[in-house]
Scaffold this motif. Structure first.
Motif, PDB file in Angstrom:
ATOM      1  N   HIS A  65      11.630  -2.328  -0.381  1.00  0.00           N
ATOM      2  CA  HIS A  65      11.036  -0.998  -0.308  1.00  0.00           C
ATOM      3  C   HIS A  65       9.758  -0.902  -1.130  1.00  0.00           C
ATOM      4  O   HIS A  65       9.728  -1.317  -2.290  1.00  0.00           O
ATOM      5  N   PRO A  66       8.689  -0.354  -0.563  1.00  0.00           N
ATOM      6  CA  PRO A  66       7.473  -0.142  -1.359  1.00  0.00           C
ATOM      7  C   PRO A  66       7.762   0.739  -2.570  1.00  0.00           C
ATOM      8  O   PRO A  66       8.484   1.740  -2.478  1.00  0.00           O
ATOM      9  N   GLY A  67       7.182   0.356  -3.696  1.00  0.00           N
ATOM     10  CA  GLY A  67       7.450   1.078  -4.937  1.00  0.00           C
ATOM     11  C   GLY A  67       6.659   2.351  -5.096  1.00  0.00           C
ATOM     12  O   GLY A  67       6.953   3.161  -5.992  1.00  0.00           O
ATOM     13  N   HIS A  68       5.640   2.545  -4.256  1.00  0.00           N
ATOM     14  CA  HIS A  68       4.806   3.744  -4.370  1.00  0.00           C
ATOM     15  C   HIS A  68       4.680   4.418  -3.004  1.00  0.00           C
ATOM     16  O   HIS A  68       3.603   4.853  -2.613  1.00  0.00           O
ATOM     17  N   ASP A  69       5.809   4.496  -2.310  1.00  0.00           N
ATOM     18  CA  ASP A  69       5.858   5.168  -1.013  1.00  0.00           C
ATOM     19  C   ASP A  69       6.056   6.656  -1.261  1.00  0.00           C
ATOM     20  O   ASP A  69       7.171   7.120  -1.502  1.00  0.00           O
ATOM     21  N   LEU A  70       4.965   7.400  -1.214  1.00  0.00           N
ATOM     22  CA  LEU A  70       5.033   8.831  -1.507  1.00  0.00           C
ATOM     23  C   LEU A  70       5.521   9.637  -0.309  1.00  0.00           C
ATOM     24  O   LEU A  70       5.862  10.815  -0.453  1.00  0.00           O
ATOM     25  N   THR A 121       8.075   8.495   2.114  1.00  0.00           N
ATOM     26  CA  THR A 121       9.535   8.344   2.194  1.00  0.00           C
ATOM     27  C   THR A 121       9.996   7.494   1.017  1.00  0.00           C
ATOM     28  O   THR A 121      10.254   6.296   1.160  1.00  0.00           O
ATOM     29  N   PRO A 122      10.079   8.075  -0.185  1.00  0.00           N
ATOM     30  CA  PRO A 122      10.415   7.295  -1.377  1.00  0.00           C
ATOM     31  C   PRO A 122      11.806   6.669  -1.307  1.00  0.00           C
ATOM     32  O   PRO A 122      12.647   7.058  -0.479  1.00  0.00           O
ATOM     33  N   LEU A 123      12.024   5.718  -2.173  1.00  0.00           N
ATOM     34  CA  LEU A 123      13.277   4.954  -2.195  1.00  0.00           C
ATOM     35  C   LEU A 123      14.497   5.866  -2.257  1.00  0.00           C
ATOM     36  O   LEU A 123      15.539   5.553  -1.662  1.00  0.00           O
ATOM     37  N   ALA A 124      14.399   6.982  -2.945  1.00  0.00           N
ATOM     38  CA  ALA A 124      15.545   7.877  -3.091  1.00  0.00           C
ATOM     39  C   ALA A 124      16.103   8.343  -1.755  1.00  0.00           C
ATOM     40  O   ALA A 124      17.283   8.702  -1.659  1.00  0.00           O
ATOM     41  N   LEU A 125      15.280   8.318  -0.702  1.00  0.00           N
ATOM     42  CA  LEU A 125      15.749   8.734   0.613  1.00  0.00           C
ATOM     43  C   LEU A 125      16.463   7.614   1.362  1.00  0.00           C
ATOM     44  O   LEU A 125      17.285   7.883   2.238  1.00  0.00           O
ATOM     45  N   GLY A 157       4.687  -1.299  -6.655  1.00  0.00           N
ATOM     46  CA  GLY A 157       3.644  -0.538  -5.979  1.00  0.00           C
ATOM     47  C   GLY A 157       3.765  -0.700  -4.479  1.00  0.00           C
ATOM     48  O   GLY A 157       4.786  -1.137  -3.942  1.00  0.00           O
ATOM     49  N   GLY A 158       2.694  -0.342  -3.790  1.00  0.00           N
ATOM     50  CA  GLY A 158       2.690  -0.435  -2.333  1.00  0.00           C
ATOM     51  C   GLY A 158       3.062   0.886  -1.705  1.00  0.00           C
ATOM     52  O   GLY A 158       4.070   1.506  -2.064  1.00  0.00           O
ATOM     53  N   ALA A 159       2.251   1.336  -0.754  1.00  0.00           N
ATOM     54  CA  ALA A 159       2.495   2.585  -0.042  1.00  0.00           C
ATOM     55  C   ALA A 159       3.424   2.339   1.142  1.00  0.00           C
ATOM     56  O   ALA A 159       3.997   1.261   1.285  1.00  0.00           O
ATOM     57  N   HIS A 160       3.570   3.345   1.995  1.00  0.00           N
ATOM     58  CA  HIS A 160       4.484   3.264   3.127  1.00  0.00           C
ATOM     59  C   HIS A 160       4.181   2.029   3.990  1.00  0.00           C
ATOM     60  O   HIS A 160       5.091   1.325   4.426  1.00  0.00           O
ATOM     61  N   ILE A 161       2.906   1.770   4.262  1.00  0.00           N
ATOM     62  CA  ILE A 161       2.487   0.486   4.825  1.00  0.00           C
ATOM     63  C   ILE A 161       1.976  -0.337   3.647  1.00  0.00           C
ATOM     64  O   ILE A 161       0.864  -0.118   3.170  1.00  0.00           O
ATOM     65  N   PRO A 162       2.756  -1.273   3.134  1.00  0.00           N
ATOM     66  CA  PRO A 162       2.425  -1.912   1.852  1.00  0.00           C
ATOM     67  C   PRO A 162       1.355  -2.998   1.969  1.00  0.00           C
ATOM     68  O   PRO A 162       1.633  -4.194   1.899  1.00  0.00           O
ATOM     69  N   LEU A 163       0.112  -2.555   2.121  1.00  0.00           N
ATOM     70  CA  LEU A 163      -1.018  -3.483   2.206  1.00  0.00           C
ATOM     71  C   LEU A 163      -1.718  -3.664   0.865  1.00  0.00           C
ATOM     72  O   LEU A 163      -2.652  -4.469   0.768  1.00  0.00           O
ATOM     73  N   GLU A 164      -1.299  -2.929  -0.156  1.00  0.00           N
ATOM     74  CA  GLU A 164      -1.946  -3.032  -1.471  1.00  0.00           C
ATOM     75  C   GLU A 164      -1.361  -4.204  -2.262  1.00  0.00           C
ATOM     76  O   GLU A 164      -0.209  -4.582  -2.079  1.00  0.00           O
ATOM     77  N   GLN A 165      -2.176  -4.748  -3.133  1.00  0.00           N
ATOM     78  CA  GLN A 165      -1.709  -5.775  -4.060  1.00  0.00           C
ATOM     79  C   GLN A 165      -1.272  -5.111  -5.373  1.00  0.00           C
ATOM     80  O   GLN A 165      -1.818  -4.081  -5.753  1.00  0.00           O
ATOM     81  N   PRO A 166      -0.268  -5.669  -6.061  1.00  0.00           N
ATOM     82  CA  PRO A 166       0.431  -6.938  -5.775  1.00  0.00           C
ATOM     83  C   PRO A 166       1.606  -6.796  -4.807  1.00  0.00           C
ATOM     84  O   PRO A 166       2.310  -7.763  -4.548  1.00  0.00           O
TER      85      PRO A 166
END
Length: 358
Positions: A293-298, A300-304, A323-332
């Motif tokens: 799960h992306p750590g920074h999915d604002l 649909t956060p992990l809690a859902l 980190g990483g948003a819903h589509i986790p294209l960010e590094q790391p």
């Protein structure tokens, strides 16, 4: 039908697909696949290449890997003509990974997630589920059940080739993959970036474009399907596309894409997303599953996803990305995702690897 297409263009595509079906098909039950025909080269597909600029710098996407073009195929299920991108496997593995896109995507959008797997020898198949991408839907109204049946038939086809089939779903593709695995024992494992159970009110609130949509429009649609199911809606009217990524240019590109954001889906599709129960609830689910799960999915956060995941009785592993948003294209997050998925796939062949968070 993709409403962005003109009638003449759609008719031409239907004739092309009909010719494909008549050209050296391989038959697997009720489905057919025709390979290496009517290829649209990746280098010429400007609508797909627009997303390459959002790929992160990564050792998993070196220039040689980035330059790989998928082979195109047509998979025919009932009267649905499904477009597939395939990256053939190399050596040392009999695993085929089927990438499953979400409610605003298509197979080629997921190429940066496919290429690292292909570079390590895994075969990857990425279908365009109707009405998205290049696929041509049949006469029946598209619902989540239609997606599940198409994917299950694709699993059957790959399994008949002697392949170990793993479903890898991003966004609502994660729960779609779960639905397929719950009713098709030929699925060897599931990878998901979210497991959003839209039967739950808090999940519907988070996914919807507004509380009015989730608490007024959606209940009306469920109560009166005979009235609302045929309405054609863009994903952006139903869900918050801006939640997919903090990269505004990427969100705009998705929203303007004639094969993604401009596509209209029947209200029946969104209704079934929120009310279809899996064939096996988590307490009866025994297929190995990895939630990465992306750590920074604002959006649909992990809690859902966590309540559904915690109910799974079978082998389960979780990794929360740094980190990483819903589509986790960010590094790391992007590189961590590749390492985690590759380790999980290796564990299916070589034995279990503990990826769970402490």
């Amino acid at each position: 039908m993709n409403v962005a297409q003109t009638p003449g263009r759609t008719q031409a595509r239907r004739w092309s697909a009909a010719l494909l079906r008549l050209s050296a098909p391989l038959v697997f039950g009720g489905s057919r696949v025709t390979t290496a025909l009517a290829r649209t080269m990746w280098a010429e597909d400007s609508e797909a290449r627009r997303y390459e600029r959002f790929w992160p710098p990564s050792p998993f996407l070196d220039p040689e890997v980035r330059g790989r073009s998928p082979a195109e195929e047509w998979f025919v299920f009932a009267d649905h003509q499904i477009h597939l991108d395939r990256l053939p496997g190399t050596t040392g593995t009999d695993t085929t990974v089927v990438l499953v896109h979400g409610g605003a995507g298509h197979g080629r959008l997921l190429l940066p997630f496919a290429l690292p797997l292909w570079a390590r020898g895994f075969e990857v198949v990425a279908p365009d589920l109707p009405n998205y991408g290049r696929s041509i839907p049949g006469a029946e109204r598209i619902t989540l059940d239609v997606w599940v049946r198409i994917l299950s038939a694709l699993v059957d086809q790959e399994h008949a080739r002697g392949r170990r089939v793993v479903l890898y779903g991003l966004s609502i593709g994660g729960m779609t993959s779960y639905h397929v695995a719950a009713e098709n024992p030929k699925v060897a494992a599931v990878v998901a970036t979210t497991l959003l159970d839209l039967r739950e009110g808090d999940a519907r609130d988070a996914a919807a474009s507004s509380r009015f949509m989730s608490r007024v429009v959606s209940p009306l649609g469920r109560a009166l399907p005979w009235l609302f199911d045929g309405l054609m809606l863009r994903a952006g009217a139903v869900g918050r596309l801006e939640g997919m990524s903090p990269m505004r240019d990427l969100v705009d590109a998705l929203d303007e894409d004639p094969r993604i954001g401009r596509v209209r889906m029947p209200a029946a599709f969104y209704r079934t997303l929120s009310e279809r129960s899996p064939s096996r609830e988590p307490e009866q689910f025994t297929t190995p599953i990895l939630l990465v799960h992306p750590g920074h999915d604002l959006w649909t956060p992990l809690a859902l996803s966590r309540p559904f995941f915690d109910r799974i009785a079978g082998p389960r592993q979780i990794r929360v990305l740094g980190g990483g948003a819903h589509i986790p294209l960010e590094q790391p997050a992007f590189d961590e995702l590749q390492r985690t998925v590759l380790a999980f796939l290796a564990s299916l062949e070589d034995g279990p690897t503990d990826l769970a968070e402490p």
